[in-house]
Design a protein around this motif. Sequence first.
Motif, PDB file in Angstrom:
ATOM      1  N   LEU A 236       0.923  -1.211   0.119  1.00 45.41           N
ATOM      2  CA  LEU A 236       0.188   0.034   0.091  1.00 45.41           C
ATOM      3  C   LEU A 236       0.914   1.200  -0.085  1.00 45.41           C
ATOM      4  O   LEU A 236       0.504   2.367  -0.110  1.00 45.41           O
TER       5      LEU A 236
ATOM      6  N   ASP B   3     -10.675  -6.783  -1.975  1.00 49.11           N
ATOM      7  CA  ASP B   3     -10.646  -5.448  -1.673  1.00 49.11           C
ATOM      8  C   ASP B   3     -10.854  -4.938  -0.113  1.00 49.11           C
ATOM      9  O   ASP B   3      -9.970  -4.220   0.413  1.00 49.11           O
ATOM     10  N   TYR B   4     -11.669  -6.011   0.524  1.00 50.87           N
ATOM     11  CA  TYR B   4     -11.820  -5.646   1.883  1.00 50.87           C
ATOM     12  C   TYR B   4     -10.687  -6.022   2.563  1.00 50.87           C
ATOM     13  O   TYR B   4     -10.260  -5.612   3.679  1.00 50.87           O
TER      14      TYR B   4
ATOM     15  N   VAL C 280      -7.680  -5.883   1.392  1.00 53.42           N
ATOM     16  CA  VAL C 280      -6.687  -4.717   1.364  1.00 53.42           C
ATOM     17  C   VAL C 280      -6.741  -3.663   2.401  1.00 53.42           C
ATOM     18  O   VAL C 280      -5.604  -3.225   2.731  1.00 53.42           O
ATOM     19  N   GLN C 281      -8.070  -3.576   2.788  1.00 52.51           N
ATOM     20  CA  GLN C 281      -8.286  -2.488   3.717  1.00 52.51           C
ATOM     21  C   GLN C 281      -7.981  -3.000   5.205  1.00 52.51           C
ATOM     22  O   GLN C 281      -7.737  -1.980   6.047  1.00 52.51           O
ATOM     23  N   LYS C 282      -8.349  -4.240   5.236  1.00 53.60           N
ATOM     24  CA  LYS C 282      -8.431  -4.665   6.850  1.00 53.60           C
ATOM     25  C   LYS C 282      -7.317  -5.979   7.172  1.00 53.60           C
ATOM     26  O   LYS C 282      -7.208  -5.915   8.438  1.00 53.60           O
TER      27      LYS C 282
ATOM     28  N   ILE D 208      -1.125  -5.433   5.127  1.00 49.58           N
ATOM     29  CA  ILE D 208      -0.947  -3.902   5.054  1.00 49.58           C
ATOM     30  C   ILE D 208       0.386  -3.622   5.900  1.00 49.58           C
ATOM     31  O   ILE D 208       0.880  -2.907   5.155  1.00 49.58           O
TER      32      ILE D 208
END
Length: 391
Positions: free
Chosen positions: A75, A252-253, A255-257, A262
């Motif tokens: 990221l 996608d979820y 990648v965020q969580k 991350i």
Amino acid sequence: MRDFASELEQRKQAGLYRTRRQISGPQQPVLIADGKRLLSFCSNDYLGLANHPSNIEALRNALPEIGLGGAASHLVCGHHDAHHLLEERLAAFTGRSSALFFSTGYMANMGVISALAGRGDTIFSDRLNHASIIDGCVLSRAKVRRYAHGDVSSLAAILAETSGHKLVVTDGVFSMDGDVAPLKELAQVCRDHGALLVVDDAHGFGILGPHGRGSVAELGLSEEDVPILIGTLGKAAGTSGAFVAGPAVLMDYLVQKARTYIYTTAMPPALALATCASLDLIEHGDERRTHLQSLIERFRQEATVLGYELMPSRTPVQPIMIRGNREALALSQALEECGVLVTAIRPPTVPEGGARLRVTLSAAHSHGDLNCLMQALSDCRHLLHRKDVVS
């Protein structure tokens, strides 16, 4: 202060002390371990790709063009074209919409489980799931309910009495027993009770199913049946890292969580290209899998004739049940003196009283190699009946 030295001594006395071997040279059936030449039957290199010339050439060719280190997290500025290509290849290979490339299978399981469930949710976990799944459940802070190994009826009963968000997680092939989870039945139960199914196919990927697509593909199960598929790349694929594949919205979820995705440096991009080369070998590796299956069938037949207790496994993982810790260590040591390396697996990796020798077969083994193993097992079988062995 805690007496760490005393705890270590207690482990030695209980036959639970673990040691590392120093390996020289490449991973292959004949290893140099602590300076000694041994024929290894304990590697997870199921297709013999860890030292395959095509994978080595792909890595060598990639290094001058794209360098070595990942340098940053995905990221920040670490998500390279090579990573993206591998993710597209993995999604297509597994028949999923999208995929993410993780650094290790352990990080994939911990990241996925802790991202998809949390406080107020319930996770249902097979009792023999891998440590990384267990730790992912703990990290999630969700309520965890363990169901009897492979017992779909037991799972259905506790799912029926539970409300809220439900996550069911299982190994595809269990790493210490070698058996395959009842995935078709699990998928149906999850549909019936509105639970999200996660399958870690670390030991099935590359081995089972059409073109080695894994235990989920072997049963014809789709992304709808198994929304989250996890696989490792350091076993049958012979490289390193892991992946998670499923619907684009869930990737996608993650990648965020998923904290283990991350907050870590991306894997070397050149390694991702080497893994793409390995996927080509897996996809066109039916001859390897056929040879491997012939080794498995022959081992099971001959080991049974010798009087060894096997588990009902049709995979390259072929445990020989010993039960006692010291007895397992003694048999492993005797085999090593015969030039064969098979490690003893003891609690807490397996349940108490479940010590065993974990024989693993590879497509890189020849039938001549198997001859050596069976001769060593024949020469050492008198140890099965000894009660005076010590660690």
